[in-house]
Design a protein around this motif. Structure first.
Motif, PDB file in Angstrom:
ATOM      1  N   LEU A  31      -5.608   8.094  -1.884  1.00  0.00           N
ATOM      2  CA  LEU A  31      -4.374   7.828  -1.339  1.00  0.00           C
ATOM      3  C   LEU A  31      -4.585   7.347   0.239  1.00  0.00           C
ATOM      4  O   LEU A  31      -3.663   6.515   0.629  1.00  0.00           O
ATOM      5  CB  LEU A  31      -3.562   9.175  -1.439  1.00  0.00           C
ATOM      6  CG  LEU A  31      -3.221   9.139  -2.964  1.00  0.00           C
ATOM      7  CD1 LEU A  31      -2.079  10.535  -2.899  1.00  0.00           C
ATOM      8  CD2 LEU A  31      -2.177   8.143  -3.539  1.00  0.00           C
ATOM      9  N   HIS A  35      -3.057   3.589   1.910  1.00  0.00           N
ATOM     10  CA  HIS A  35      -2.106   3.113   2.782  1.00  0.00           C
ATOM     11  C   HIS A  35      -2.369   1.750   3.341  1.00  0.00           C
ATOM     12  O   HIS A  35      -1.736   1.049   4.023  1.00  0.00           O
ATOM     13  CB  HIS A  35      -1.583   4.073   3.583  1.00  0.00           C
ATOM     14  CG  HIS A  35      -2.514   4.409   4.581  1.00  0.00           C
ATOM     15  ND1 HIS A  35      -3.735   5.097   4.878  1.00  0.00           N
ATOM     16  CD2 HIS A  35      -2.268   4.004   6.253  1.00  0.00           C
ATOM     17  CE1 HIS A  35      -4.250   4.924   5.899  1.00  0.00           C
ATOM     18  NE2 HIS A  35      -3.586   4.191   6.782  1.00  0.00           N
ATOM     19  N   LEU A  38      -1.532  -1.322   1.459  1.00  0.00           N
ATOM     20  CA  LEU A  38      -0.243  -1.635   1.796  1.00  0.00           C
ATOM     21  C   LEU A  38       0.108  -2.448   2.778  1.00  0.00           C
ATOM     22  O   LEU A  38       1.045  -3.246   2.968  1.00  0.00           O
ATOM     23  CB  LEU A  38       0.718  -0.333   1.563  1.00  0.00           C
ATOM     24  CG  LEU A  38       0.503   0.402   0.185  1.00  0.00           C
ATOM     25  CD1 LEU A  38       1.510   1.772   0.408  1.00  0.00           C
ATOM     26  CD2 LEU A  38       1.313  -0.681  -0.723  1.00  0.00           C
ATOM     27  N   GLY A  39      -0.646  -2.002   4.099  1.00  0.00           N
ATOM     28  CA  GLY A  39      -0.368  -2.808   5.167  1.00  0.00           C
ATOM     29  C   GLY A  39      -0.708  -4.112   5.006  1.00  0.00           C
ATOM     30  O   GLY A  39      -0.033  -4.901   5.721  1.00  0.00           O
TER      31      GLY A  39
END
Length: 257
Positions: A31, A35, A38-39
């Motif tokens: 996880l 992120h 996701l950026g």
């Protein structure tokens, strides 16, 4: 290698004593790096490309870099934690054993929890391979293998440099995180987007671009065929790292604890 295998089994058995903790840590590692993905995703939702590289190509680049770093961190974590070995006087014990010091330090710490990060890297890399429209052949498959080997060697070399400096400082220098965790972060994009000077530094000083940008251009049919061999040349980075390590060992006089 037989001794390293025994170290591997010892470390693995110790981790498996707390299976739930191991599993949760692996999920956390997955996880944490997710992120960053996701950026990249949301940026490309607004911009179609960055310096000529599409979302799929950047995802391929990021997947390779993350996998290289995760492999190096898994096998060379002992060097990253070497300052603690120095401070606690444990290296004195290593010195009197009839085995190579590097092998003992490597076996002192192995990060099996990085499997979570490796899994995400494999997923992103697999997706990038399937959607980047690369025409695969034997030279490109070998280039991909060379990138993983060379990248793991370069990041392991940086960890070795970090450990070598500890002989003289007794403490780890946090500035080296720029070249490890920092490289993992800005390595999600091809090095060329940061400018000519950065590309030169990452070619002739710390050879990130030899295991990332140049072979990537060959995979995407934008570079020359010999670019696919540059990751092997990047393995030479281990030589000065090893030389500094031997220099540190010769000058080691214990920490006095």
């Amino acid at each position: 290698m037989k001794l390293y295998g025994k170290y591997f089994l010892i470390q693995l058995k110790s981790k498996m004593e707390y299976k739930t903790s191991f599993l949760l840590t692996c999920i956390g590692q997955f996880l944490i790096s997710f992120h960053v993905f996701l950026g990249v995703y949301f940026m490309f939702r607004r911009f179609p490309e960055v310096a000529g590289f599409t979302y799929e190509e950047v995802l391929l680049c990021f997947g390779i870099t993350l996998l290289e770093f995760s492999l190096a961190e898994a096998v060379a974590r002992g060097f990253d934690c070497f300052s603690g070995i120095i401070r606690q006087g444990e290296f004195d014990r290593i010195m009197v054993r009839p085995r190579n010091e590097i092998l003992q330090v490597l076996g002192s710490r192995m990060e099996f929890t990085r499997i979570g990060r490796m899994l995400q890297a494999v997923v992103m890399f697999s997706y990038g391979v399937t959607v980047s429209h690369i025409t695969w052949n034997f030279p490109k498959v070998m280039t991909l293998l060379f990138m993983l080997i060379g990248g793991t060697a370069v990041f392991s070399g940086i960890f070795l440099l970090f450990a070598s400096i500890c002989f003289f400082t007794l403490e780890g220098l946090e500035i080296f995180n720029i070249f490890t965790d920092g490289a993992k972060e800005y390595g999600k994009y091809p090095v060329s987007i940061y400018g000519k000077r950065v590309l030169q530094i990452c070619t002739f000083v710390i050879p990130y671009s030899l295991v990332q940008y140049y072979p990537l251009t060959f995979l995407l049919d934008r570079g020359k065929p010999w670019h696919g061999l540059l990751p092997i040349a990047a393995c030479l980075f281990l030589l000065p790292c090893f030389a500094l390590w031997k220099c540190g060992v010769r000058h080691y006089t214990s920490c006095g604890s």
